[in-house]
Design an enzyme around this catalytic site. Structure first.
Site, PDB file in Angstrom:
ATOM      1  N   HIS A   1      -2.316   0.281   0.702  1.00  0.00           N
ATOM      2  CA  HIS A   1      -1.085   0.144   0.342  1.00  0.00           C
ATOM      3  C   HIS A   1      -0.708   0.711  -0.990  1.00  0.00           C
ATOM      4  O   HIS A   1      -0.506   0.247  -1.917  1.00  0.00           O
ATOM      5  CB  HIS A   1      -0.683  -1.340   0.270  1.00  0.00           C
ATOM      6  CG  HIS A   1      -0.548  -2.136   1.621  1.00  0.00           C
ATOM      7  ND1 HIS A   1       0.241  -2.111   2.324  1.00  0.00           N
ATOM      8  CD2 HIS A   1      -1.637  -2.805   2.067  1.00  0.00           C
ATOM      9  CE1 HIS A   1       0.269  -2.935   3.388  1.00  0.00           C
ATOM     10  NE2 HIS A   1      -1.140  -3.361   3.454  1.00  0.00           N
TER      11      HIS A   1
ATOM     12  N   GLU B   1       2.223   1.492  -1.770  1.00  0.00           N
ATOM     13  CA  GLU B   1       3.601   1.058  -2.415  1.00  0.00           C
ATOM     14  C   GLU B   1       3.417  -0.274  -2.925  1.00  0.00           C
ATOM     15  O   GLU B   1       4.322  -0.630  -3.895  1.00  0.00           O
ATOM     16  CB  GLU B   1       4.583   0.927  -1.101  1.00  0.00           C
ATOM     17  CG  GLU B   1       4.218  -0.562  -0.310  1.00  0.00           C
ATOM     18  CD  GLU B   1       3.021  -0.451   0.453  1.00  0.00           C
ATOM     19  OE1 GLU B   1       2.443   0.621   0.765  1.00  0.00           O
ATOM     20  OE2 GLU B   1       2.769  -1.522   1.113  1.00  0.00           O
TER      21      GLU B   1
ATOM     22  N   CYS C   1      -1.247   0.793   6.453  1.00  0.00           N
ATOM     23  CA  CYS C   1      -1.746  -0.484   6.923  1.00  0.00           C
ATOM     24  C   CYS C   1      -1.624  -0.594   8.443  1.00  0.00           C
ATOM     25  O   CYS C   1      -2.378   0.055   9.372  1.00  0.00           O
ATOM     26  CB  CYS C   1      -1.547  -1.450   6.020  1.00  0.00           C
ATOM     27  SG  CYS C   1      -2.533  -3.036   6.296  1.00  0.00           S
TER      28      CYS C   1
END
Ligand SMILES: *[C@@H]1O[C@H](CO)[C@@H](O)[C@H](O)[C@H]1NC(C)=O
Ligand SMILES: *[C@@H]1O[C@H](CO)[C@@H](O)[C@H](O)[C@H]1NC(C)=O
Ligand SMILES: *[C@@H]1O[C@H](CO)[C@@H](O)[C@H](O)[C@H]1NC(C)=O
Length: 319
Positions: free
Chosen positions: A243, A245, A131
């Site tokens: 993202h 994660e 990001c």
């Protein structure tokens, strides 16, 4: 026969210690340690500390077999260089700080320059941006702000539109085909960004164009196409605008994040890829004591998910 089995067991154990691997990557290090950049805390988070790292990035890397060291802002160049020589890769997380003047940007630049120089001297040190970290990579490579406004991508989950050569990429080349199929067909990648890199932004800038291969794109709600995954042609430098994660570690009910079985496996595949890259690095701390003192285990995350605006369940804070 029993002896033979025992012998081969010993051999396998011994081999593993030296970094032999059944996979074809030339791994040399089974104890990789990744640095994650801290950044200035703002808003509700500022009361907990001056800088922070969302715990989801730490858990994500740990889930692939790595340990993590926080990289604080405003260290000296000598301190960053020492960390670089002790770590096996660096992750630039998402967030909201200036791409050129922030402490995050300054530490990102030092690691980026050291990683490229090291690669040119035969020393493999992977760099990953997520990001804002992806956006930081475009600033580091081009030396400019080349980004477009992309307001239609806050809180969106997209499937990836792969470019033709993604299969030959390092980032996706070894991801199991069923996971790639899920990525290409299901809305699994969460997007929380206000800026993005359009394919034209890349074409317009010779430095970016020569440095990166675009591996996937997406189109925001306003019809603007943007780069969602890229890797450097020559260097172990990787960026995703989405993202990976978040799927496994962020659960805010006001966030558009997919938590399905398929999403979980995508997240794990991306972490596995980056850590397999880090296993190629032989850097290590000068002593076990210095290693222990640097690890994230010395810090305790704070539960930040219990406020209306918190985007992160837990964060690590630093003064
Ligand atoms: C990047 O793309 C956006 C959207 O097309 C455009 O408005 C902007 O001028 C571009 N910037 C550069 C530096 O290419
Ligand atoms: C979540 O993302 C999907 C895919 O982009 C989109 O269709 C949906 O509207 C989003 N949900 C909200 C509430 O924004
Ligand atoms: C983001 O998406 C979630 C779920 O998909 C939704 O509940 C929430 O209202 C959305 N937030 C915004 C600001 O659109």
């Amino acid at each position: 026969m029993a002896n033979l089995v025992l012998l081969s067991l010993i051999f396998v154990t011994f081999g593993a210690g030296q970094g032999f691997s059944v996979r074809d990557a030339p791994e040399v290090n089974d104890r990789p340690i990744i640095g994650v950049l801290a950044q200035a805390a703002y808003g509700a988070k500022a009361k907990f500390g001056k800088t922070y790292i969302p715990a989801s990035y730490i858990k994500y890397l740990e889930s692939a077999g790595a340990r993590v060291v926080p990289i604080r802002v405003d260290l000296s160049t000598a301190e960053y260089t020492k960390l670089f020589n002790s770590l096996n890769g660096v992750l630039y997380p998402g967030g909201a700080v200036d791409m050129f003047t922030s402490g995050y940007a300054k530490s990102a630049k030092i690691f980026y320059d050291l990683a490229l120089k090291a690669f040119d001297q035969g020393d493999y040190f992977p760099v990953w941006g997520t990001c804002m970290g992806f956006e930081e990579l475009t600033a580091l490579t081009s030396g400019r702000d080349v980004l477009a406004n992309c307001k239609g991508t806050e809180n969106r989950s997209y499937k990836l539109n792969f470019t033709p050569d993604y299969m030959s990429s390092r980032m996706y080349g070894k991801v199991p085909v069923d996971i790639l199929t899920d990525l290409a067909t299901l809305p699994l990648t969460s997007n929380f960004h206000q800026y993005c890199l359009t394919p034209q932004n890349v074409t317009n800038n010779a430095k970016l164009k020569n440095f990166y291969k675009i591996l996937s794109t997406n189109t925001d709600d306003n019809g603007l196409e943007f780069v969602s995954s890229m890797e450097a042609v020559k260097y172990p430098v990787y960026g995703v605008q989405w993202h990976p994660e978040k799927n496994n570690f962020e659960f805010g009910s006001f966030l558009n994040i997919t938590h399905s079985d398929a999403a979980t496996r995508v997240s794990q595949a991306m972490a596995n890829f980056f850590i397999s890259e880090a296993r190629r690095s032989q850097h290590e701390f000068p002593s076990p004591e210095e290693e222990r003192a640097a690890l994230i285990y010395n810090y305790t995350p704070v539960y930040t998910g219990n406020t209306d605006t918190a985007h992160f369940e837990q964060c690590y804070f630093f003064d």
